[in-house]
Write a protein that holds these residues in place. Sequence first.
Motif, mmCIF file in Angstrom:
data_model
loop_
_atom_site.group_PDB
_atom_site.id
_atom_site.type_symbol
_atom_site.label_atom_id
_atom_site.label_comp_id
_atom_site.label_asym_id
_atom_site.label_seq_id
_atom_site.Cartn_x
_atom_site.Cartn_y
_atom_site.Cartn_z
ATOM 1 N N PRO A 51 -5.068 8.260 -3.840
ATOM 2 C CA PRO A 51 -4.996 8.032 -5.291
ATOM 3 C C PRO A 51 -4.688 9.289 -6.102
ATOM 4 C CG PRO A 51 -7.271 7.884 -4.495
ATOM 5 C CD PRO A 51 -6.392 7.919 -3.286
ATOM 6 N N HIS A 52 -4.930 10.474 -5.525
ATOM 7 C CA HIS A 52 -4.666 11.724 -6.245
ATOM 8 C C HIS A 52 -3.485 12.487 -5.646
ATOM 9 C CE1 HIS A 52 -8.470 10.954 -8.229
ATOM 10 N NE2 HIS A 52 -9.098 10.945 -7.065
ATOM 11 N N PHE A 53 -2.582 11.764 -4.984
ATOM 12 C CA PHE A 53 -1.504 12.443 -4.267
ATOM 13 C C PHE A 53 -0.604 13.261 -5.194
ATOM 14 C CE2 PHE A 53 1.204 9.088 -5.774
ATOM 15 C CZ PHE A 53 2.490 9.593 -5.706
ATOM 16 N N GLN A 54 -0.526 12.884 -6.473
ATOM 17 C CA GLN A 54 0.324 13.632 -7.406
ATOM 18 C C GLN A 54 -0.145 15.075 -7.551
ATOM 19 O OE1 GLN A 54 3.046 12.701 -8.767
ATOM 20 N NE2 GLN A 54 3.077 10.548 -9.360
ATOM 21 N N HIS A 55 -1.427 15.323 -7.295
ATOM 22 C CA HIS A 55 -1.987 16.666 -7.475
ATOM 23 C C HIS A 55 -2.510 17.255 -6.167
ATOM 24 C CE1 HIS A 55 -1.712 15.675 -11.711
ATOM 25 N NE2 HIS A 55 -2.433 14.576 -11.496
ATOM 26 N N GLU A 56 -2.149 16.627 -5.040
ATOM 27 C CA GLU A 56 -2.591 17.103 -3.731
ATOM 28 C C GLU A 56 -1.453 17.798 -2.998
ATOM 29 O OE1 GLU A 56 -5.977 13.798 -2.398
ATOM 30 O OE2 GLU A 56 -3.973 13.753 -1.524
ATOM 31 N N PHE A 57 -1.834 18.790 -2.235
ATOM 32 C CA PHE A 57 -0.856 19.462 -1.374
ATOM 33 C C PHE A 57 -0.718 18.695 -0.050
ATOM 34 C CE2 PHE A 57 0.031 22.441 2.100
ATOM 35 C CZ PHE A 57 1.195 23.032 1.638
ATOM 36 N N GLY A 58 0.481 18.677 0.496
ATOM 37 C CA GLY A 58 0.664 18.143 1.840
ATOM 38 C C GLY A 58 1.377 16.812 1.937
ATOM 39 N N HIS A 59 2.000 16.351 0.848
ATOM 40 C CA HIS A 59 2.726 15.086 0.878
ATOM 41 C C HIS A 59 4.227 15.372 0.849
ATOM 42 C CE1 HIS A 59 -0.879 12.670 0.439
ATOM 43 N NE2 HIS A 59 -1.282 13.530 -0.493
ATOM 44 N N LEU A 60 4.936 14.899 1.865
ATOM 45 C CA LEU A 60 6.362 15.166 2.027
ATOM 46 C C LEU A 60 7.211 13.958 1.676
ATOM 47 C CD1 LEU A 60 6.143 16.858 5.559
ATOM 48 C CD2 LEU A 60 6.490 18.058 3.396
ATOM 49 N N GLU A 61 8.422 14.215 1.182
ATOM 50 C CA GLU A 61 9.453 13.197 1.029
ATOM 51 C C GLU A 61 10.601 13.590 1.962
ATOM 52 O OE1 GLU A 61 10.566 13.042 -3.070
ATOM 53 O OE2 GLU A 61 8.658 12.199 -3.730
ATOM 54 N N ALA A 62 11.187 12.607 2.648
ATOM 55 C CA ALA A 62 12.206 12.918 3.664
ATOM 56 C C ALA A 62 13.461 12.085 3.485
ATOM 57 C CB ALA A 62 11.622 12.696 5.058
ATOM 58 N N ASP A 63 14.589 12.675 3.886
ATOM 59 C CA ASP A 63 15.886 11.990 3.814
ATOM 60 C C ASP A 63 16.858 12.718 4.733
ATOM 61 O OD1 ASP A 63 17.787 10.160 3.037
ATOM 62 O OD2 ASP A 63 18.068 10.965 1.024
ATOM 63 N N THR A 64 18.054 12.171 4.882
ATOM 64 C CA THR A 64 19.123 12.867 5.602
ATOM 65 C C THR A 64 20.322 13.046 4.679
ATOM 66 O OG1 THR A 64 19.898 10.741 6.505
ATOM 67 C CG2 THR A 64 18.481 12.084 7.915
ATOM 68 N N VAL A 65 21.085 14.108 4.916
ATOM 69 C CA VAL A 65 22.297 14.409 4.152
ATOM 70 C C VAL A 65 23.430 14.576 5.156
ATOM 71 C CG1 VAL A 65 23.416 16.031 2.587
ATOM 72 C CG2 VAL A 65 20.974 15.538 2.328
ATOM 73 N N GLN A 66 24.532 13.879 4.935
ATOM 74 C CA GLN A 66 25.648 13.909 5.878
ATOM 75 C C GLN A 66 26.783 14.808 5.412
ATOM 76 O OE1 GLN A 66 25.868 9.355 6.281
ATOM 77 N NE2 GLN A 66 26.312 10.037 8.350
ATOM 78 N N GLY A 67 27.630 15.195 6.368
ATOM 79 C CA GLY A 67 28.779 16.027 6.075
ATOM 80 C C GLY A 67 30.019 15.204 5.772
ATOM 81 N N LYS A 68 31.156 15.867 5.777
ATOM 82 C CA LYS A 68 32.423 15.237 5.451
ATOM 83 C C LYS A 68 32.694 14.052 6.378
ATOM 84 C CE LYS A 68 37.371 16.271 5.120
ATOM 85 N NZ LYS A 68 38.408 17.328 5.312
ATOM 86 N N ALA A 69 33.117 12.928 5.789
ATOM 87 C CA ALA A 69 33.445 11.714 6.544
ATOM 88 C C ALA A 69 32.288 11.297 7.451
ATOM 89 C CB ALA A 69 34.721 11.917 7.355
ATOM 90 N N HIS A 70 31.063 11.532 6.988
ATOM 91 C CA HIS A 70 29.855 11.159 7.733
ATOM 92 C C HIS A 70 29.754 11.877 9.076
ATOM 93 C CE1 HIS A 70 29.405 8.087 4.692
ATOM 94 N NE2 HIS A 70 30.582 7.611 4.977
ATOM 95 N N GLN A 71 30.337 13.069 9.170
ATOM 96 C CA GLN A 71 30.296 13.843 10.405
ATOM 97 C C GLN A 71 29.083 14.778 10.387
ATOM 98 O OE1 GLN A 71 32.435 13.293 12.939
ATOM 99 N NE2 GLN A 71 33.326 11.684 11.660
ATOM 100 N N GLY A 72 28.112 14.501 11.254
ATOM 101 C CA GLY A 72 26.933 15.342 11.352
ATOM 102 C C GLY A 72 25.959 15.106 10.207
ATOM 103 N N ALA A 73 24.797 15.751 10.295
ATOM 104 C CA ALA A 73 23.768 15.559 9.268
ATOM 105 C C ALA A 73 22.715 16.649 9.351
ATOM 106 C CB ALA A 73 23.107 14.192 9.437
ATOM 107 N N VAL A 74 22.018 16.830 8.252
ATOM 108 C CA VAL A 74 20.786 17.620 8.218
ATOM 109 C C VAL A 74 19.693 16.701 7.690
ATOM 110 C CG1 VAL A 74 21.935 19.841 7.887
ATOM 111 C CG2 VAL A 74 21.212 18.498 5.880
ATOM 112 N N MET A 75 18.457 17.031 8.019
ATOM 113 C CA MET A 75 17.316 16.290 7.491
ATOM 114 C C MET A 75 16.600 17.166 6.478
ATOM 115 S SD MET A 75 14.049 14.654 9.506
ATOM 116 C CE MET A 75 12.785 13.746 8.593
ATOM 117 N N THR A 76 16.284 16.601 5.329
ATOM 118 C CA THR A 76 15.599 17.352 4.286
ATOM 119 C C THR A 76 14.184 16.832 4.101
ATOM 120 O OG1 THR A 76 16.441 15.878 2.536
ATOM 121 C CG2 THR A 76 17.737 17.849 3.061
#
Length: 215
Positions: A51-76
């Motif tokens: 319930p207090h996650f807005q003010h707590e340390f340690g909560h991550l958000e994750a996604d992937t970002v792709q390169g040109k023509a969907h070639q390869g990726a990094v995870m953020t």
Amino acid sequence: MRTLYRLFQRDIFNVKLLPMKGKRHPNGYVERRGKAGRLGRSIYQRYQDYPHFQHEFGHLEADTVQGKAHQGAVMTLVERLSKVELILNIQQKSAECVNKHLNQWLSQQPKHLFKSITFDNGKEFTGWKEIANKHDISTYFAEVGAPNQRGLNENNNGLIRRDGLNKSMDFRNLPNALVQQVSSRRNHIPRKSLNYKTPIEVFMENITDKQLCYF
């Protein structure tokens, strides 16, 4: 908004660099490419569990970002309180590569340093149960077609494009040094929302001796 951006593109206002390009789709559009429906527990369950996650340390958000023509990726990964940006050079956008690199990275961190990860619903995150069980970390998923529920992560993805991982690059063979350089640059910029501290400063302020004992 789209009208203003068209005027910018015509050089009427003599503006060269724009952080966003306006909406690409009409209101009500739902992104379904590469989605598998909601893969796990809803983000709304996170509000109940932390319930207090807005003010707590340690909560991550994750996604992937792709390169040109969907070639390869990094995870953020972005830690919500400190706004630290972490980039994993996964090279391919697949569940196998995501789990491999995320497992390796979490194994290098103090145990229970991170409380939760909130993913989007891309098919590359279908192996979330292995991550949750192995590292004893809560996992949640934003609603399908609601990237605003991971707004910090989505915004940072746009910023790393400007910082060096642009859309014209093939991400399959990115040098690790470049990925680390982009991440370091983003984490050493003072933020007004952090009282003009850098993300890395706020991150380190939240690392306790007790947490390091479990490393």
